[in-house]
Design an enzyme around this catalytic site. Structure first.
Site, PDB file in Angstrom:
ATOM      1  N   SER A  43       0.835  -1.204   0.000  1.00 36.87           N
ATOM      2  CA  SER A  43       0.000   0.000   0.000  1.00 36.87           C
ATOM      3  C   SER A  43       0.866   1.250   0.000  1.00 36.87           C
ATOM      4  CB  SER A  43      -0.857  -0.024   1.275  1.00 36.87           C
ATOM      5  OG  SER A  43      -1.385   1.248   1.527  1.00 36.87           O
ATOM      6  N   TYR A  58      -1.755  -0.167  10.364  1.00 34.96           N
ATOM      7  CA  TYR A  58      -2.004  -0.848   9.083  1.00 34.96           C
ATOM      8  C   TYR A  58      -0.804  -0.651   8.137  1.00 34.96           C
ATOM      9  CZ  TYR A  58      -3.609  -1.413   4.287  1.00 34.96           C
ATOM     10  OH  TYR A  58      -3.695  -1.768   2.958  1.00 34.96           O
ATOM     11  N   LYS A 102       2.085  -3.451   6.687  1.00 35.22           N
ATOM     12  CA  LYS A 102       2.470  -3.673   5.283  1.00 35.22           C
ATOM     13  C   LYS A 102       3.990  -3.539   5.127  1.00 35.22           C
ATOM     14  CE  LYS A 102      -1.477  -4.470   3.264  1.00 35.22           C
ATOM     15  NZ  LYS A 102      -1.759  -5.780   2.706  1.00 35.22           N
TER      16      LYS A 102
HETATM   17  P1  NAD Z   1     -10.991  -6.703   1.021  1.00 32.99           P
HETATM   18  O1  NAD Z   1     -11.190  -6.594   2.488  1.00 32.99           O
HETATM   19  O2  NAD Z   1     -12.133  -6.402   0.127  1.00 32.99           O
HETATM   20  O3  NAD Z   1     -10.455  -8.157   0.658  1.00 32.99           O
HETATM   21  C1  NAD Z   1      -9.635  -8.897   1.524  1.00 32.99           C
HETATM   22  C2  NAD Z   1     -10.179 -10.306   1.567  1.00 32.99           C
HETATM   23  O4  NAD Z   1      -9.351 -11.064   2.436  1.00 32.99           O
HETATM   24  C3  NAD Z   1     -11.611 -10.382   2.119  1.00 32.99           C
HETATM   25  O5  NAD Z   1     -12.390 -11.189   1.254  1.00 32.99           O
HETATM   26  C4  NAD Z   1     -11.451 -11.030   3.488  1.00 32.99           C
HETATM   27  O6  NAD Z   1     -12.571 -11.829   3.821  1.00 32.99           O
HETATM   28  C5  NAD Z   1     -10.184 -11.842   3.307  1.00 32.99           C
HETATM   29  N1  NAD Z   1      -9.399 -12.048   4.522  1.00 32.99           N
HETATM   30  C6  NAD Z   1      -9.077 -11.139   5.474  1.00 32.99           C
HETATM   31  N2  NAD Z   1      -8.348 -11.719   6.432  1.00 32.99           N
HETATM   32  C7  NAD Z   1      -8.174 -13.009   6.067  1.00 32.99           C
HETATM   33  C8  NAD Z   1      -7.523 -14.120   6.658  1.00 32.99           C
HETATM   34  N3  NAD Z   1      -6.880 -14.012   7.820  1.00 32.99           N
HETATM   35  N4  NAD Z   1      -7.542 -15.312   6.010  1.00 32.99           N
HETATM   36  C9  NAD Z   1      -8.211 -15.439   4.833  1.00 32.99           C
HETATM   37  N5  NAD Z   1      -8.857 -14.421   4.246  1.00 32.99           N
HETATM   38  C10 NAD Z   1      -8.839 -13.218   4.852  1.00 32.99           C
HETATM   39  O7  NAD Z   1      -9.737  -5.790   0.657  1.00 32.99           O
HETATM   40  P2  NAD Z   1      -9.251  -5.284  -0.757  1.00 32.99           P
HETATM   41  O8  NAD Z   1      -9.632  -3.852  -0.891  1.00 32.99           O
HETATM   42  O9  NAD Z   1      -9.619  -6.239  -1.810  1.00 32.99           O
HETATM   43  O10 NAD Z   1      -7.682  -5.295  -0.514  1.00 32.99           O
HETATM   44  C11 NAD Z   1      -6.892  -6.412  -0.854  1.00 32.99           C
HETATM   45  C12 NAD Z   1      -5.481  -6.165  -0.370  1.00 32.99           C
HETATM   46  O11 NAD Z   1      -4.995  -4.946  -0.921  1.00 32.99           O
HETATM   47  C13 NAD Z   1      -5.375  -6.043   1.151  1.00 32.99           C
HETATM   48  O12 NAD Z   1      -4.194  -6.694   1.565  1.00 32.99           O
HETATM   49  C14 NAD Z   1      -5.250  -4.555   1.358  1.00 32.99           C
HETATM   50  O13 NAD Z   1      -4.525  -4.234   2.519  1.00 32.99           O
HETATM   51  C15 NAD Z   1      -4.503  -4.122   0.110  1.00 32.99           C
HETATM   52  N6  NAD Z   1      -4.757  -2.724  -0.246  1.00 32.99           N
HETATM   53  C16 NAD Z   1      -6.044  -2.313  -0.451  1.00 32.99           C
HETATM   54  C17 NAD Z   1      -6.304  -0.984  -0.740  1.00 32.99           C
HETATM   55  C18 NAD Z   1      -7.710  -0.488  -0.935  1.00 32.99           C
HETATM   56  O14 NAD Z   1      -7.938   0.726  -0.858  1.00 32.99           O
HETATM   57  N7  NAD Z   1      -8.688  -1.340  -1.192  1.00 32.99           N
HETATM   58  C19 NAD Z   1      -5.236  -0.074  -0.852  1.00 32.99           C
HETATM   59  C20 NAD Z   1      -3.938  -0.535  -0.659  1.00 32.99           C
HETATM   60  C21 NAD Z   1      -3.712  -1.878  -0.359  1.00 32.99           C
END
Ligand code: NAD
Ligand code: UDP
Length: 355
Positions: A142, A167, A171
């Site tokens: 991120s 958070y 990362k």
């Molecule tokens: P999201 O929450 O929609 O998806 C994450 C998925 O992981 C969910 O389906 C959740 O049920 C699952 N999950 C969480 N903990 C888990 C565990 N311990 N075991 C198995 N499954 C688990 O998030 P997203 O927006 O799709 O983000 C995906 C990744 O990208 C994350 O790592 C997030 O930190 C990173 N990210 C997201 C953003 C954003 O703005 N969406 C920005 C930067 C980085």
């Protein structure tokens, strides 16, 4: 429905050969759309998701768009038995690691949960990958690792010593672990992708982000005001030294982001080692500019009030994404209008379903 997945993988992989790919968090906002793209590219997809922030029904939507089945395992990335079973059952070549907790605000209240899921979860995964000799990983990092960036646009050379919340720090810890792992064993192929602000939805309107509580992020909030689920938007701060006084971010269409992942996979096919890349558009957009673009595209007025700055917010942050372009041949192409249109289509779909 075509069931063309999870055949054995022979020899070293290539874009034209079929890979079995483990997608952790594959039912989530970004992971689900990555699954579609991977299946459409001919790969076999196994999703591991604990449903902590997603629904089972997402699987059907992935399969509907992709026209092919995926394997879904409901489980936690910290469950080592579950990982062991999956790795023994499927001949994975690659892991796309999306699973994790992602709210900066929540991470301040429950930091241990965040470190446990994001750091311990990744460690469990890496241990199993090592045991199974699966050494190719695409990791969701991120832009929050930059904290308050010293220079805009933000290049990968910017300091990452001081993320603003647990958070972001979780990362960064994972990025450091991955860098150390790659130094210790040069066979690993690892891409850490630092996302800027992913928005929008799948153009089909079948996959997108559907926060279960009141959204903290700007675009999900705007679409809910547009649909009447929320009354009005608060614009957090109008006194920043930015183009119009409001906060500036680099919004990137989730489909561009997904294409960045496929480009990273192609890169890792030819290169071992460790890369860290910004995935953004390179364009800064203010809160007011986003509201106006949304209003232009949808012809819906977004009522808003201006309020104090939100604690911990940076004034502006956008990417220098030239390294990703040079190394992966990838560049975000979708416009702000595309992001607004697709986010709005998704919101309408969600409303229809719930009515
Ligand atoms: P999201 O929450 O929609 O998806 C994450 C998925 O992981 C969910 O389906 C959740 O049920 C699952 N999950 C969480 N903990 C888990 C565990 N311990 N075991 C198995 N499954 C688990 O998030 P997203 O927006 O799709 O983000 C995906 C990744 O990208 C994350 O790592 C997030 O930190 C990173 N990210 C997201 C953003 C954003 O703005 N969406 C920005 C930067 C980085
Ligand atoms: N923002 C806002 N009102 C909201 C949510 C966000 O004015 O209800 C602003 C926020 O202050 C920031 C920008 O919109 O300037 C993007 O915020 P978001 O939370 O989407 O992304 P982040 O700040 O985490 O990059």
């Amino acid at each position: 429905m075509h069931k063309g997945f999870l055949r054995p993988v022979y020899g070293s992989y290539g874009v034209d050969s079929l890979l079995n790919i483990l997608v952790t968090g594959g039912l989530g906002y970004i992971g689900s759309q990555a699954c579609v793209a991977l299946v459409q590219a001919g790969h076999g997809v196994v999703v591991l998701d604990d449903l902590s922030n997603s629904q089972r029904s997402v699987r059907e939507q992935i399969e509907k768009i992709a026209g092919s089945e995926i394997h879904l395992e409901i489980g936690d990335i910290r469950d080592e038995e579950c990982l062991c079973r999956l790795f023994n059952e499927f001949n994975f070549s690659v892991v796309f690691h999306f699973a994790g907790l992602k709210s900066p605000l929540e991470s301040v209240a429950v930091p241990v949960d965040y470190y446990d899921c994001n750091v311990n979860g990744t460690l469990s995964l890496l241990k199993q990958m090592k045991r199974s000799q699966v050494k190719t990983l695409v990791f969701s990092s991120s832009a929050s690792v930059y904290g308050i960036p010293a220079e805009i646009p933000v290049t990968e050379k910017n300091s990452v010593t001081n993320p603003s919340h647990p958070y972001g720090r979780s990362k960064l810890v994972v990025e450091n672990i991955l860098a150390d792992l790659s130094s210790a064993d040069r066979e690993w192929r690892i891409a850490c992708l630092r996302y800027f602000n992913p928005v929008g939805a799948h153009p089909s309107g079948l996959l997108g982000e559907n926060p279960q509580t009141i959204p903290c992020n700007l675009m999900p909030y705007i679409v809910r005001v547009a649909s009447g689920r929320l009354e009005k938007l608060s614009v957090f701060g109008v006194d920043y030294s930015t183009v119009d006084g409001t906060g500036v971010r680099d919004y990137i269409h989730v489909q561009d982001l997904v294409e960045g992942h496929l480009a990273a996979l192609n890169y890792l096919e030819c290169n071992s080692g460790f890369i860290t890349l910004n995935l953004g558009t390179g364009q800064g957009v203010s809160v007011l500019q986003l509201i106006h673009e949304f209003e232009n595209v949808t012809e819906i007025k977004i009522p808003f009030v201006t309020t104090e700055r939100r604690a911990g917010d940076v004034a502006e942050c956008w990417a220098d994404a030239s390294l990703a372009e040079n190394m992966l041949g990838w560049k975000a192409t979708r416009t702000l209008a595309d992001m607004c249109r697709d986010a709005w289509r998704w919101e309408q779909q969600c409303l229809q379903k719930s009515s």
